[in-house]
Design a protein around this motif. Structure first.
Motif: not given
Length: 362
Positions: A323, A328, A330
């Protein structure tokens, strides 16, 4: 709780709306209404009442739909989690998609075989790129100890933080360890984006904790991350680097902790109960309705360097890097990796057992 137990869901919805209003006004934390709903849902699930959970969540969605879109998204997330428990995968995906605007971490959902597929597909070039970014350091008082061929450790602590958190929390963290730990404890701090005075600060910290042997390493955060992405990387860097750090302390049992946590006990007491067949201890909550991101607590993990355990964390590392490479990432990604990582390990042939660290007051 009383309204739900008596079947007065309209009144329960009104109470949920009022708690949301009070939270927005600052009476308590914004997510407090969500936490109350999770606790009640988990109690109902433990009693075998999925039907009442479904009815309560519908009332929560309706109560928060116009009042608080973020709380509504959390209720949608719980509806999706309930759908997963029931095997309704399409419904779960649809609900997670609706909630993702306010809960972007749901993009990292990796149930079933998705975790293993993503971890195993990480290109070798990306793994090598992150390995090259790591720089090993050591405080002056620790060099001889770390390099000694007969070095042995009661236990080692692995912690990661950024330069700001190092200055804020490391003095207290190390002071507590120095107070409670038995002799010959190794502590390794991994610092992402260290400040210019990091080496001087580490030397000062080593002098404040004479019972400990302090080692450290550093790396820059990956290029191209947003500010939120960079802060998220700080939260899981300890798991990206765990296997590499462990190799610097061969054979030492490890306690992996948050820098802003105080372990008010001798860390050796956490690793003493571990055995060859039970080489891992962690906070594990498989029955939690919110288990997708809260099924494993990443703040405290205790392990022996046994091949199956290190393989688990190698797969977690590869999932995290898969990731990070997309830029991206989170918040909650560390927990979104640990929960399916543990699930993946338990599905493998001859899985090792592990011990559960109690969650009271966590």
């Amino acid at each position: 709780t009383t309204c739900e137990a008596e079947g007065r869901l309209s009144d329960a919805g009104s109470a949920l709306a009022e708690t949301a209003r009070q939270a927005r006004a600052g009476a308590y934390h914004r997510k407090t209404p969500y936490y109350h709903v999770v606790c009640l849902c988990n109690a109902l699930l433990d009693a075998g009442r999925e039907d009442r959970v479904a009815a309560l969540l519908a009332a929560a969605v309706e109560a928060w739909r116009t009042q608080d879109p973020e709380l509504c998204a959390w209720a949608l997330f719980l509806q999706g989690s309930l759908a997963l428990r029931r095997g309704e995968l399409g419904q779960a995906r649809a609900l997670f998609t609706r909630a993702q605007l306010h809960l972007p971490f749901l993009a990292h959902t990796a149930g079933g075989e998705m975790f293993a597929r993503r971890a195993e597909a990480l290109p070798a070039a990306i793994a090598a790129q992150y390995a090259a970014a790591l720089t090993w350091e050591a405080s002056a008082s620790a060099v001889a100890f770390l390099c000694s061929p007969d070095a042995s450790y009661v236990t080692g602590q692995c912690v990661a933080c950024d330069g700001g958190y190092l200055r804020r929390f490391a003095p207290l963290f190390l002071a507590v360890l120095n107070r409670f730990a038995a002799p010959r404890q190794a502590v390794h701090l991994h610092i992402v984006d260290p400040a210019d005075d990091a080496a001087a600060l580490m030397a000062e910290l080593a002098g404040m904790a004479p019972k400990l042997r302090l080692g450290w390493s550093r790396e820059p955060s990956p290029e191209g991350l947003t500010d939120d992405g960079r802060r998220t990387y700080y939260t899981f860097a300890r798991f990206v680097r765990l296997n590499e750090i462990a190799a610097r302390y061969p054979g030492a049992p490890l306690l992996v902790a948050d820098i802003d946590a105080c372990v008010l006990a001798d860390p050796a007491a956490f690793v003493a109960p571990l055995t060859d067949q039970r080489p891992l201890a962690l906070q594990y909550f498989p029955e939690n309705l919110a288990r997708i991101y809260d099924g494993v607590g990443g703040g405290l993990v205790v392990l022996r360097q046994e091949p199956a355990v290190m393989a688990l964390f190698e797969r977690v590392r590869r999932f995290l890097l898969s990731w990070t490479a997309t830029r991206r990432i989170h918040y909650f990604l560390d927990q979104m990796a640990l929960t399916p990582g543990v699930d993946d390990a338990l599905r493998r042939p001859d899985p090792r057992e592990f011990m559960r660290v109690g969650g009271a007051g966590r």
